[in-house]
Design an enzyme around this catalytic site. Sequence first.
Site, PDB file in Angstrom:
ATOM      1  N   TYR A 470       0.836  -1.204   0.000  1.00 42.46           N
ATOM      2  CA  TYR A 470       0.000   0.000   0.000  1.00 42.46           C
ATOM      3  C   TYR A 470       0.872   1.255   0.000  1.00 42.46           C
ATOM      4  O   TYR A 470       0.995   1.918  -0.995  1.00 42.46           O
ATOM      5  CB  TYR A 470      -0.963  -0.020   1.203  1.00 42.46           C
ATOM      6  CG  TYR A 470      -1.948   1.129   1.164  1.00 42.46           C
ATOM      7  CD1 TYR A 470      -3.050   1.082   0.318  1.00 42.46           C
ATOM      8  CD2 TYR A 470      -1.758   2.274   1.938  1.00 42.46           C
ATOM      9  CE1 TYR A 470      -3.946   2.140   0.254  1.00 42.46           C
ATOM     10  CE2 TYR A 470      -2.656   3.336   1.886  1.00 42.46           C
ATOM     11  CZ  TYR A 470      -3.737   3.267   1.042  1.00 42.46           C
ATOM     12  OH  TYR A 470      -4.623   4.325   0.972  1.00 42.46           O
ATOM     13  N   SER A 551      -6.316   0.905  -4.452  1.00 46.73           N
ATOM     14  CA  SER A 551      -6.400   2.345  -4.212  1.00 46.73           C
ATOM     15  C   SER A 551      -5.011   2.965  -4.358  1.00 46.73           C
ATOM     16  O   SER A 551      -4.402   2.875  -5.424  1.00 46.73           O
ATOM     17  CB  SER A 551      -7.016   2.595  -2.830  1.00 46.73           C
ATOM     18  OG  SER A 551      -7.491   3.897  -2.723  1.00 46.73           O
ATOM     19  N   ASP A 637     -17.553   3.612  -7.928  1.00 48.71           N
ATOM     20  CA  ASP A 637     -16.427   4.017  -7.092  1.00 48.71           C
ATOM     21  C   ASP A 637     -16.322   5.540  -7.148  1.00 48.71           C
ATOM     22  O   ASP A 637     -15.802   6.092  -8.116  1.00 48.71           O
ATOM     23  CB  ASP A 637     -15.124   3.371  -7.575  1.00 48.71           C
ATOM     24  CG  ASP A 637     -13.977   3.626  -6.613  1.00 48.71           C
ATOM     25  OD1 ASP A 637     -14.115   4.514  -5.742  1.00 48.71           O
ATOM     26  OD2 ASP A 637     -12.943   2.947  -6.723  1.00 48.71           O
ATOM     27  N   HIS A 676     -15.669   1.417  -4.134  1.00 47.70           N
ATOM     28  CA  HIS A 676     -14.245   1.357  -3.819  1.00 47.70           C
ATOM     29  C   HIS A 676     -13.897   0.121  -2.992  1.00 47.70           C
ATOM     30  O   HIS A 676     -12.731  -0.198  -2.810  1.00 47.70           O
ATOM     31  CB  HIS A 676     -13.848   2.632  -3.063  1.00 47.70           C
ATOM     32  CG  HIS A 676     -12.389   2.907  -3.065  1.00 47.70           C
ATOM     33  ND1 HIS A 676     -11.675   3.128  -4.222  1.00 47.70           N
ATOM     34  CD2 HIS A 676     -11.497   2.999  -2.048  1.00 47.70           C
ATOM     35  CE1 HIS A 676     -10.404   3.349  -3.908  1.00 47.70           C
ATOM     36  NE2 HIS A 676     -10.273   3.261  -2.601  1.00 47.70           N
TER      37      HIS A 676
END
Length: 706
Positions: A470, A551, A637, A676
């Site tokens: 991430y 993301s 999203d 999302h």
Amino acid sequence: MTKIQYPQARRDESVVDNYHGVEIADPYRWLEDPDSPETKAFIDAQNAITRPYLAACKAYDSIHERLKQLWDFPKFTCPAKHGEKYYFYKNTGLQNQSVLYVQDTLESEPRVFLDPNTFSEDGTVAINNSSFSEDGSIFAYGLSKSGSDWSTIHFLNAKTGEKYLDILEKVKFSSITWTHDNRGIFYGQYRDQQGKTDGSETSSNRNHKLCYHVVGTSQADDVVAVEFPEEPLLRIGAHVSDCGNWLIVTARKDCRDNLIYFAPLKAGVPISNNLPLTQIVDKLEADYDYVTNIDNKAVFRTNKNAPNYKLIAVDLLDYGQEKWVDLLPEHSDNVLDWVDAVDGNKFIACYIQDVKNVLQLHCLNTGKVLRTFPLDLGTIIGFTGKKKYSEIFYQFSSFLTPGIIYTIDLQKDQEPRIWREIKVKNFDASLYKTSQVFYPSKDGTKIPMFIVTKKDAILDGSMPALLYGYGGFNASIQPTFSVTRLVFIQHLNGVLAIPNVRGGGEYGERWHNAGRFFNKQNVFDDFQYAAKYLIDNKYTTSAKLTIEGASNGGLAVAACINQRPDLFGAAIPIVGVMDMLRFHKFTIGSAWVSDYGSSDDSKHFQNLLKYSPLHNVRVPPDDIQYPATLLLTADHDDRVVPLHTLKLTATLQYTLGNLPKQTNPLLAKIDTKAGHGGGKPTMKIIEENTDILAFIVQSLGLEFKV
């Protein structure tokens, strides 16, 4: 397999933007319009080539069946006391949404209190926020459709089960905070938002207002308690203090740093428009999370002059910064992750120590540690407790532990006892092992990484690997249980690796800052050096290595395949931020400027252009091709709008798709009635993970051993 014929997407070469004297073409700008027939046709054409590719995986049905089997185990949350009753969520296994249950005592038979599965046939309506009134008599809950950040707030009589007629619309980024007279709630609303508010729009969110609603009245009568018309990008949060006498207001523009205000709440005095606010914090330079009150002193968790966070007490009657008191000083190494007030004069503090959780009980008046709760290597994923109750519940999870809920009555001198242990059928944790390594990144910084394999794994380079990362927004990626990852390890004899790359919050604000703004390249270097570590130590080879991220992690995956296409066999960028020059123009994208910077600034523009996935797709040298790539997004999203993935897909296919050497697929799957990731029904989660595993098996030529 025959080479894929990619759809031909129209290129509009006339769209050129001038950034600080630099001209940048944007030939797929038309894909930014989600409602145009041409965009819809592009999406249909992409799904039409992706679906057959995934279906051609011989193990597709076996993967789906195994995921379904393993997923089918009862899941619980910690019980929470409201009024005289206890409430918890339970999912019997394959229910699309977890059901809220109520019980009179912890020993009595639970009854269904509210079942979100009755709100839609396909499970795409979810509870995304909720709060009980102070006396437990009314339940306020937000409903989100198709994974959107937008919600509507509804009210339920907790005693009779009767629904109130009130429905609050245009709610987004909202807490639900009750006044202690049980009459109404503070909530956040974009009441001026024009056009669609269903999650499929791309327009920017501006002019957030904190409104107050009295239960049993029309939303049209709601007062605007707080607004900042001169600062249209601020998002407003609210907490009613534990004593009920103060409204604590937080205002945040980006994804870090907030302002703090307060207003007195007096019994019998109605909430009015534009409450008289007193400002405590007037600069956006640190985070402040309200914890509780000690009489007139408000307690905040903050990273002001404390990168690992500390607790401070601020007297609301004498609040100058020079009067602030450190209640719990910053720890030199461990990060203070969250704090909750419990049992009158105590608080629970949860720390992150080398990516693992430490849970402690402290005295609220002195900050002194009263006890440390025993924990294995893992994460606290749930906690319930209140200042007015002595009972607490906390839920522990790890890569190999689905969940153990512990409880303890802090008034009694006892050890925590297991309240519930969550078990997965036909899963034997003793067959697997978790280790943590610290590997050097490009600049020599030691990066922690968890590695999960079968216990008898042989390191000869033969295992496929799944590398997940991430690296942003101060978010910590800690050990939690995942059925999909277990299936990957169990049935593909795979290795799961999760590096805690810079940009996250695992080591506090210093670690976050080391991966944001002009340090963003550190995130990609850390990720690539994690891959190199796995290859050098014979866990896997480049050809068998898949990278995955969602993301901000989707951005990392896409940036890494541009920078080192030779290092990976497959890549799964999920709902990624791909156009780094225009992200701030859509929905809530402007809030990410605090991590990325903005192309409106010439220095940040140069930096963003260096790594923006959309602007760095190049034909690799020699016989190097891009890894097999599956980009995932969804039509609702409204966090990272689908146009990011659509524009990158068109660019990848145009630049590389027709090259003879590019035999690896470059595909996208665009889901419908999904967002999302939040609130996604179980069946959609299983379908998506089946697609991901099938893509890995198909594109890397792996064998799924049943």
